[in-house]
Write a protein that holds these residues in place. Structure first.
Motif, short mmCIF file in Angstrom:
data_model
loop_
_atom_site.label_atom_id
_atom_site.label_comp_id
_atom_site.label_asym_id
_atom_site.label_seq_id
_atom_site.Cartn_x
_atom_site.Cartn_y
_atom_site.Cartn_z
N ALA A 32 -14.09 45.48 0.65
CA ALA A 32 -13.80 46.29 -0.54
C ALA A 32 -12.56 45.76 -1.26
N ALA A 33 -11.54 45.39 -0.49
CA ALA A 33 -10.34 44.83 -1.10
C ALA A 33 -10.63 43.50 -1.78
N ALA A 34 -11.47 42.68 -1.17
CA ALA A 34 -11.83 41.40 -1.76
C ALA A 34 -12.60 41.58 -3.07
N THR A 35 -13.39 42.64 -3.16
CA THR A 35 -14.09 42.93 -4.41
C THR A 35 -13.09 43.21 -5.52
N THR A 36 -12.05 43.94 -5.21
CA THR A 36 -11.01 44.25 -6.19
C THR A 36 -10.22 43.01 -6.57
N LEU A 37 -9.91 42.18 -5.59
CA LEU A 37 -9.08 40.99 -5.82
C LEU A 37 -9.88 39.78 -6.29
N ASN A 38 -11.18 39.87 -6.34
CA ASN A 38 -12.03 38.74 -6.70
C ASN A 38 -11.58 38.11 -8.02
N GLY A 39 -11.29 36.82 -7.98
CA GLY A 39 -10.88 36.10 -9.18
C GLY A 39 -9.38 35.98 -9.36
N PHE A 40 -8.59 36.73 -8.60
CA PHE A 40 -7.14 36.63 -8.67
C PHE A 40 -6.66 35.63 -7.62
N GLY A 41 -6.74 34.36 -7.94
CA GLY A 41 -6.30 33.32 -7.01
C GLY A 41 -7.38 32.84 -6.07
N GLN A 42 -8.30 33.67 -5.70
CA GLN A 42 -9.39 33.31 -4.79
C GLN A 42 -10.64 34.02 -5.26
N LYS A 43 -11.75 33.32 -5.18
CA LYS A 43 -13.02 33.94 -5.54
C LYS A 43 -13.77 34.25 -4.25
#
Length: 114
Positions: A32-43
């Motif tokens: 869930a956290a990766a979904t939010t952070l997707n595209g911010f430095g890492q995809k």
């Protein structure tokens, strides 16, 4: 995140479940956290599916969880399936189901692991 655990490290089914169960919840939180952070430095995701190559740490964790639940399925398929059912990401859940099926019907039998 997923410790390198063999089934002999946890001698009873309850101990195996106690080790694996929190990992499912942790994976769901990380996913869930990766979904939010997707595209911010890492995809982490592409077109809604988890990227499992190119050093994606969430993808690597999903692979490890898949292997762990596949091993658990050799000893207790229903318990492994109930844990896999709790994975929120559909593509990861399908990969885990496939790993469970491969390990269950493959040349490694539960008698060989116990």
């Amino acid at each position: 995140m997923i410790p390198n655990i063999t089934l002999t490290d946890a001698p009873t089914p309850e101990m195996r479940k106690a080790i694996v169960e929190p990992l499912v919840d942790q994976f769901n939180d990380l996913s869930a956290a990766a979904t939010t952070l997707n595209g911010f430095g890492q995809k982490y995701y592409q077109d809604g599916e988890l990227i499992t190559i190119n050093g994606n740490p969430i993808g690597e964790t999903a692979k490890q969880l898949s292997t762990t639940l596949g091993s658990l399925a050799l000893v207790n398929f229903e318990r492994a399936k109930s844990l896999a059912d709790r994975i929120h990401s559909v593509d990861v859940r399908i990969d885990i189901y496939l790993a469970m099926a491969q390990q269950t019907i493959g040349p490694n039998k539960a008698e060989d692991i116990q």
